[in-house]
Write a protein that holds these residues in place. Structure first.
Motif, PDB file in Angstrom:
ATOM      1  N   ALA A  10     -49.577  -1.592 -54.300  1.00  0.00           N
ATOM      2  CA  ALA A  10     -49.396  -1.134 -52.924  1.00  0.00           C
ATOM      3  C   ALA A  10     -50.744  -0.795 -52.309  1.00  0.00           C
ATOM      4  N   ARG A  11     -50.966  -1.277 -51.095  1.00  0.00           N
ATOM      5  CA  ARG A  11     -52.209  -0.965 -50.393  1.00  0.00           C
ATOM      6  C   ARG A  11     -52.274   0.508 -50.065  1.00  0.00           C
ATOM      7  N   ALA A  12     -51.114   1.147 -49.905  1.00  0.00           N
ATOM      8  CA  ALA A  12     -51.057   2.524 -49.419  1.00  0.00           C
ATOM      9  C   ALA A  12     -51.767   3.507 -50.339  1.00  0.00           C
ATOM     10  N   ALA A  13     -51.785   3.227 -51.630  1.00  0.00           N
ATOM     11  CA  ALA A  13     -52.362   4.184 -52.569  1.00  0.00           C
ATOM     12  C   ALA A  13     -53.848   4.399 -52.312  1.00  0.00           C
ATOM     13  N   LEU A  59     -47.834   1.779 -44.888  1.00  0.00           N
ATOM     14  CA  LEU A  59     -47.508   2.441 -46.153  1.00  0.00           C
ATOM     15  C   LEU A  59     -46.330   1.783 -46.871  1.00  0.00           C
ATOM     16  N   GLU A  60     -45.800   0.732 -46.229  1.00  0.00           N
ATOM     17  CA  GLU A  60     -44.714  -0.059 -46.828  1.00  0.00           C
ATOM     18  C   GLU A  60     -43.511   0.810 -47.184  1.00  0.00           C
ATOM     19  N   VAL A  61     -43.060   1.604 -46.204  1.00  0.00           N
ATOM     20  CA  VAL A  61     -41.890   2.447 -46.384  1.00  0.00           C
ATOM     21  C   VAL A  61     -40.828   2.049 -45.366  1.00  0.00           C
ATOM     22  N   PRO A  62     -39.535   2.241 -45.711  1.00  0.00           N
ATOM     23  CA  PRO A  62     -38.466   1.771 -44.839  1.00  0.00           C
ATOM     24  C   PRO A  62     -38.109   2.686 -43.673  1.00  0.00           C
ATOM     25  N   GLY A  63     -38.527   3.948 -43.697  1.00  0.00           N
ATOM     26  CA  GLY A  63     -38.121   4.845 -42.620  1.00  0.00           C
ATOM     27  C   GLY A  63     -38.990   6.090 -42.552  1.00  0.00           C
ATOM     28  N   ARG A  64     -38.627   6.980 -41.631  1.00  0.00           N
ATOM     29  CA  ARG A  64     -39.418   8.181 -41.387  1.00  0.00           C
ATOM     30  C   ARG A  64     -39.376   9.165 -42.546  1.00  0.00           C
ATOM     31  N   ALA A  69     -42.269  11.385 -47.398  1.00  0.00           N
ATOM     32  CA  ALA A  69     -42.389  11.467 -48.854  1.00  0.00           C
ATOM     33  C   ALA A  69     -43.661  10.786 -49.335  1.00  0.00           C
ATOM     34  N   ARG A  70     -43.958   9.621 -48.768  1.00  0.00           N
ATOM     35  CA  ARG A  70     -45.164   8.885 -49.182  1.00  0.00           C
ATOM     36  C   ARG A  70     -46.427   9.638 -48.769  1.00  0.00           C
ATOM     37  N   ALA A  71     -46.412  10.222 -47.575  1.00  0.00           N
ATOM     38  CA  ALA A  71     -47.567  10.999 -47.115  1.00  0.00           C
ATOM     39  C   ALA A  71     -47.795  12.195 -48.032  1.00  0.00           C
ATOM     40  N   GLN A  72     -46.716  12.791 -48.496  1.00  0.00           N
ATOM     41  CA  GLN A  72     -46.860  13.923 -49.413  1.00  0.00           C
ATOM     42  C   GLN A  72     -47.426  13.446 -50.753  1.00  0.00           C
ATOM     43  N   GLN A  73     -46.976  12.292 -51.238  1.00  0.00           N
ATOM     44  CA  GLN A  73     -47.516  11.731 -52.483  1.00  0.00           C
ATOM     45  C   GLN A  73     -49.010  11.467 -52.366  1.00  0.00           C
ATOM     46  N   LEU A  74     -49.433  11.033 -51.191  1.00  0.00           N
ATOM     47  CA  LEU A  74     -50.844  10.717 -50.974  1.00  0.00           C
ATOM     48  C   LEU A  74     -51.692  11.964 -50.702  1.00  0.00           C
ATOM     49  N   GLY A  75     -51.042  13.122 -50.619  1.00  0.00           N
ATOM     50  CA  GLY A  75     -51.775  14.358 -50.395  1.00  0.00           C
ATOM     51  C   GLY A  75     -52.095  14.625 -48.938  1.00  0.00           C
TER      52      GLY A  75
END
Length: 116
Positions: A10-13, A59-64, A69-75
């Motif tokens: 994933a590019r998002a990481a 971030l390749e996520v399906p919804g808000r 959740a992804r933003a929290q994972q990324l800090g």
């Protein structure tokens, strides 16, 4: 030949966001809608919608919710803090709700509702 979509990292990481994107995600995470975020940042709600959509694609996520959740994972987001009560004691952040389970001792009747 390109690797299948699921095997690509994933590019998002490795991505970061700019200050305005971070602020939009934080305000979204705090529960504000697009119009309220737009008022706070001096932009239209439509611009906020486009920025949120762009972040979701990046971030390749399906919804808000998944974006939060992804933003929290990324800090990008701080965990919720304890809030002070009016009497000065601290109230812990709300815990996620467990799914409601009906008690076996109180089965639901199939009859009409009782008058009140």
């Amino acid at each position: 030949m390109t690797p299948p979509e699921s095997s690509r990292p994933a590019r998002a990481a490795t991505e970061s966001c700019n200050g305005q994107e971070l602020l939009i995600v934080q305000l979204l995470y705090s529960g504000l809608d697009d119009a309220a975020i737009g008022r706070r940042l001096g932009m239209s709600h439509r611009t906020v919608q486009r920025r949120v959509h762009t972040l979701m694609l990046r971030l390749e996520v399906p919804g808000r919710v998944a974006l939060g959740a992804r933003a929290q994972q990324l800090g990008w987001l701080e965990p919720p803090r304890a809030r002070p009560r009016p009497n000065g004691t601290l109230r812990a952040p709300a815990a996620p709700c467990a799914p409601h389970q009906r008690s076996a001792a109180a089965p639901r009747s199939a009859g009409p509702p009782s008058p009140r």
